[in-house]
Write a protein that holds these residues in place. Structure first.
Motif, PDB file in Angstrom:
ATOM      1  N   ARG A 193       0.827  -1.199   0.000  1.00  0.00           N
ATOM      2  CA  ARG A 193       0.000   0.000   0.000  1.00  0.00           C
ATOM      3  C   ARG A 193       0.874   1.268   0.000  1.00  0.00           C
ATOM      4  O   ARG A 193       0.594   2.241  -0.685  1.00  0.00           O
ATOM      5  CB  ARG A 193      -0.883  -0.073   1.255  1.00  0.00           C
ATOM      6  N   ALA A 194       1.996   1.223   0.763  1.00  0.00           N
ATOM      7  CA  ALA A 194       2.843   2.420   0.878  1.00  0.00           C
ATOM      8  C   ALA A 194       3.455   2.778  -0.486  1.00  0.00           C
ATOM      9  O   ALA A 194       3.481   3.952  -0.869  1.00  0.00           O
ATOM     10  CB  ALA A 194       3.938   2.180   1.913  1.00  0.00           C
ATOM     11  N   ASP A 195       3.923   1.767  -1.222  1.00  0.00           N
ATOM     12  CA  ASP A 195       4.482   2.039  -2.551  1.00  0.00           C
ATOM     13  C   ASP A 195       3.398   2.573  -3.491  1.00  0.00           C
ATOM     14  O   ASP A 195       3.625   3.509  -4.258  1.00  0.00           O
ATOM     15  CB  ASP A 195       5.096   0.767  -3.151  1.00  0.00           C
ATOM     16  N   LEU A 196       2.202   1.963  -3.441  1.00  0.00           N
ATOM     17  CA  LEU A 196       1.119   2.409  -4.336  1.00  0.00           C
ATOM     18  C   LEU A 196       0.715   3.845  -4.005  1.00  0.00           C
ATOM     19  O   LEU A 196       0.488   4.664  -4.905  1.00  0.00           O
ATOM     20  CB  LEU A 196      -0.084   1.469  -4.235  1.00  0.00           C
ATOM     21  N   GLU A 197       0.661   4.155  -2.711  1.00  0.00           N
ATOM     22  CA  GLU A 197       0.308   5.532  -2.326  1.00  0.00           C
ATOM     23  C   GLU A 197       1.390   6.505  -2.771  1.00  0.00           C
ATOM     24  O   GLU A 197       1.103   7.624  -3.199  1.00  0.00           O
ATOM     25  CB  GLU A 197       0.064   5.623  -0.820  1.00  0.00           C
ATOM     26  N   PHE A 198       2.639   6.053  -2.695  1.00  0.00           N
ATOM     27  CA  PHE A 198       3.730   6.922  -3.152  1.00  0.00           C
ATOM     28  C   PHE A 198       3.562   7.217  -4.653  1.00  0.00           C
ATOM     29  O   PHE A 198       3.718   8.359  -5.099  1.00  0.00           O
ATOM     30  CB  PHE A 198       5.086   6.261  -2.879  1.00  0.00           C
ATOM     31  N   ILE A 199       3.229   6.176  -5.411  1.00  0.00           N
ATOM     32  CA  ILE A 199       3.035   6.359  -6.864  1.00  0.00           C
ATOM     33  C   ILE A 199       1.877   7.338  -7.095  1.00  0.00           C
ATOM     34  O   ILE A 199       1.983   8.284  -7.896  1.00  0.00           O
ATOM     35  CB  ILE A 199       2.750   4.993  -7.540  1.00  0.00           C
ATOM     36  N   ALA A 200       0.786   7.140  -6.376  1.00  0.00           N
ATOM     37  CA  ALA A 200      -0.381   8.028  -6.537  1.00  0.00           C
ATOM     38  C   ALA A 200      -0.005   9.469  -6.196  1.00  0.00           C
ATOM     39  O   ALA A 200      -0.339  10.406  -6.941  1.00  0.00           O
ATOM     40  CB  ALA A 200      -1.522   7.541  -5.646  1.00  0.00           C
ATOM     41  N   ASP A 201       0.724   9.651  -5.095  1.00  0.00           N
ATOM     42  CA  ASP A 201       1.119  11.017  -4.696  1.00  0.00           C
ATOM     43  C   ASP A 201       2.004  11.654  -5.764  1.00  0.00           C
ATOM     44  O   ASP A 201       1.938  12.855  -6.008  1.00  0.00           O
ATOM     45  CB  ASP A 201       1.886  10.986  -3.361  1.00  0.00           C
ATOM     46  N   THR A 202       2.848  10.836  -6.387  1.00  0.00           N
ATOM     47  CA  THR A 202       3.794  11.379  -7.366  1.00  0.00           C
ATOM     48  C   THR A 202       3.088  11.798  -8.656  1.00  0.00           C
ATOM     49  O   THR A 202       3.446  12.811  -9.256  1.00  0.00           O
ATOM     50  CB  THR A 202       4.900  10.333  -7.672  1.00  0.00           C
ATOM     51  N   VAL A 203       2.090  11.037  -9.086  1.00  0.00           N
ATOM     52  CA  VAL A 203       1.429  11.396 -10.363  1.00  0.00           C
ATOM     53  C   VAL A 203       0.273  12.383 -10.161  1.00  0.00           C
ATOM     54  O   VAL A 203      -0.167  13.018 -11.123  1.00  0.00           O
ATOM     55  CB  VAL A 203       0.909  10.154 -11.136  1.00  0.00           C
ATOM     56  N   ARG A 204      -0.192  12.526  -8.909  1.00  0.00           N
ATOM     57  CA  ARG A 204      -1.308  13.454  -8.651  1.00  0.00           C
ATOM     58  C   ARG A 204      -0.878  14.869  -9.054  1.00  0.00           C
ATOM     59  O   ARG A 204       0.244  15.280  -8.782  1.00  0.00           O
ATOM     60  CB  ARG A 204      -1.692  13.402  -7.175  1.00  0.00           C
ATOM     61  N   GLY A 205      -1.746  15.575  -9.766  1.00  0.00           N
ATOM     62  CA  GLY A 205      -1.383  16.942 -10.156  1.00  0.00           C
ATOM     63  C   GLY A 205      -0.568  17.007 -11.439  1.00  0.00           C
ATOM     64  O   GLY A 205      -0.210  18.085 -11.895  1.00  0.00           O
ATOM     65  N   THR A 206      -0.252  15.834 -12.019  1.00  0.00           N
ATOM     66  CA  THR A 206       0.417  15.818 -13.333  1.00  0.00           C
ATOM     67  C   THR A 206      -0.614  15.384 -14.387  1.00  0.00           C
ATOM     68  O   THR A 206      -1.760  15.104 -14.048  1.00  0.00           O
ATOM     69  CB  THR A 206       1.576  14.795 -13.372  1.00  0.00           C
ATOM     70  N   GLU A 207      -0.149  15.278 -15.641  1.00  0.00           N
ATOM     71  CA  GLU A 207      -1.066  14.780 -16.690  1.00  0.00           C
ATOM     72  C   GLU A 207      -0.815  13.308 -16.993  1.00  0.00           C
ATOM     73  O   GLU A 207      -1.333  12.770 -17.968  1.00  0.00           O
ATOM     74  CB  GLU A 207      -0.873  15.608 -17.964  1.00  0.00           C
ATOM     75  N   VAL A 208      -0.010  12.678 -16.157  1.00  0.00           N
ATOM     76  CA  VAL A 208       0.384  11.286 -16.438  1.00  0.00           C
ATOM     77  C   VAL A 208      -0.813  10.338 -16.278  1.00  0.00           C
ATOM     78  O   VAL A 208      -1.547  10.406 -15.299  1.00  0.00           O
ATOM     79  CB  VAL A 208       1.515  10.860 -15.479  1.00  0.00           C
ATOM     80  N   VAL A 209      -0.970   9.458 -17.265  1.00  0.00           N
ATOM     81  CA  VAL A 209      -1.999   8.417 -17.199  1.00  0.00           C
ATOM     82  C   VAL A 209      -1.368   7.164 -16.597  1.00  0.00           C
ATOM     83  O   VAL A 209      -0.213   6.846 -16.897  1.00  0.00           O
ATOM     84  CB  VAL A 209      -2.503   8.090 -18.633  1.00  0.00           C
ATOM     85  N   VAL A 210      -2.100   6.471 -15.746  1.00  0.00           N
ATOM     86  CA  VAL A 210      -1.589   5.223 -15.162  1.00  0.00           C
ATOM     87  C   VAL A 210      -2.310   4.042 -15.818  1.00  0.00           C
ATOM     88  O   VAL A 210      -3.539   3.998 -15.837  1.00  0.00           O
ATOM     89  CB  VAL A 210      -1.806   5.195 -13.636  1.00  0.00           C
TER      90      VAL A 210
END
Ligand code: PMP
Ligand code: GLN
Length: 409
Positions: A193-210
């Motif tokens: 969960r911690a890694d996934l949340e880190f990924i979410a925090d990093t892409v939030r506010g960008t235009e990156v699609v996951v």
């Protein structure tokens, strides 16, 4: 009257060249190793497809659909009953709130990967992938004439986790997309969960699609699977991919799905409709039935797989290899370095079917560029039946490693 035309014989034959986007692309490592396993009669712990069938009622329903005449093109986005079943299943098991309108049935997750990349990534843009990485991602990125930006998973104490610093740097460079895969092929890691949340925090506010490949979503044994789209703010930027292949032991059915809100799913659909037009009609009601009714079968299969994983790990340890932790999927990874053979995993796997009568896949096949730390890692699948696993165990326990070295040299 018959035509008098004769083809000219004096014109020189010119070689036909493949397009540069496929030049140098040979058969996949999975196909190559399976062919070698068949040739040598090896127990095939290489390619990840199970020996046993999925739920009997699901198979019966598919057969009845075919003989009952449900054999023509279906609606572009898939049969409503499967789209509803996918949405219900995600909500019930994973808390992923999906509108059936946001589901597109694809020809396996493989088509979903290609359609997502072709539909959402412009030529020359970067796509971040976690390495070791499943081969279809780099292939789809290549077809889209985009650029893969690998971010290594780091190995620490027998477990893999995200290299957060590198991931942050990769996202800062403005990629078009990030492809995630958890439970992860080839390592068997379920990202925490911690890694996934880190990924979410990093892409939030960008235009990156996951693009989140969750084909092993029902095969998470030691850690719960988190649907990436359920993390705050992620549903609007995530394309989730999954498939019946791994959930219900039907890798040959090539029936999968993409889940995303309208602007994203429209783009994926635009590409998908010219790859295959629609999904395979008669299989869709059968998969819908399984999603609605086969949890017991899934749970039992999960327990069987976990036992087989532990048995295989014991056998590999008994041969002297180090075994890394696998939380799920069909796969576990071992390190052959302690065997002291002086061989890379690629050399080891090339000779293994002939020398020992077992097949496996080198993790270096999932790594672009230099091997960096994965050079002696080998992926083994434990989704095969007991007879195959027993045969592999017996052959591995009595392996003559000197013969393997001789074959390589
Ligand atoms: N993603 C991953 C990580 C896989 O291992 C596989 C292989 N099953 C796929 C996608 C492809 O799935 P499908 O057979 O549904 O195309
Ligand atoms: N996903 C399977 C594996 O990793 C293989 C699928 C394929 O051969 N393309 O073994």
């Amino acid at each position: 009257m018959a035509s008098e035309y004769h083809s000219p014989t004096h014109v020189p034959v010119r070689p036909v060249r493949p397009a540069s986007r496929v030049a140098g692309v040979g058969p996949t490592v999975f196909a190559t190793i399976t062919a070698e396993a068949v040739r040598t009669g090896a127990a095939n712990l290489g390619q990840g497809f199970p020996d046993e069938d999925g739920p009997a009622e699901m198979l019966r329903r598919a057969a009845a659909e075919i003989t009952g005449g449900n054999n023509q093109y279906g609606p572009g986005r898939g049969l409503p009953e499967l789209r509803v079943a996918v949405a219900d299943d995600r909500r019930r098991r994973l808390g992923h709130d999906v509108d059936p309108q946001d589901v597109l049935v694809t020809v396996g997750a493989t088509e979903g990967i290609a359609a997502a990349v072709l539909g959402l990534v412009d030529r020359g843009r970067e796509v971040v992938v976690l390495e070791p990485t499943y081969d279809a991602y780099s292939a789809a990125i290549g077809l889209a004439e985009a650029v893969a930006r690998p971010v290594r998973l780091l190995l620490d104490g027998g477990r893999w986790h995200l290299d957060r610093e590198r991931f942050t740097a990769a996202v800062a460079d403005g990629p078009a997309a990030v492809i995630l895969n958890s439970p992860h092929n080839p390592t068997g890691t379920v990202l925490g969960r911690a890694d996934l949340e880190f990924i979410a925090d990093t892409v939030r506010g960008t235009e990156v699609v996951v693009i989140s490949d969750e084909v092993y979503e029902r095969l998470a044994f030691d850690r719960p699977h988190t649907a990436f789209a359920t993390l705050p703010g992620m549903a609007s930027r995530t394309v989730t991919l999954s498939s019946a292949a791994k959930s219900f032991n039907v890798t040959g059915w090539k029936t999968g799905w993409a889940i995303a809100p309208p602007p994203l799913l429209d783009a994926v659909t635009a590409a998908k409709q010219f790859l295959s037009y629609v999904g395979v009609t008669p299989l869709q009601p059968a998969v819908a039935w399984a999603l609605d009714n086969a949890d017991d079968w899934s749970d039992a299969w999960g327990r069987t797989l976990r036992d087989r994983r532990d048995r295989l790990a014991d056998v590999l340890r008994a041969t002297g290899q180090d075994v890394l932790h696998s939380d799920g999927t069909y796969f576990l990874v071992s390190d052959i370095a302690p065997l002291g053979l002086g061989l890379s995993a690629a050399e080891f796997c090339r000779a293994l079917p002939e020398a020992v009568g077992v097949a496996a896949i080198p993790v270096s096949s999932f790594v672009t560029g230099e091997d960096a730390g994965t050079g002696t890692l080998v992926r083994w699948t434990f989704c095969k039946d007991d007879a195959t696993l027993d045969l592999a165990a017996q052959r591995l326990r009595s392996a003559d490693w000197t013969r393997l070295q001789q074959i390589v040299h």
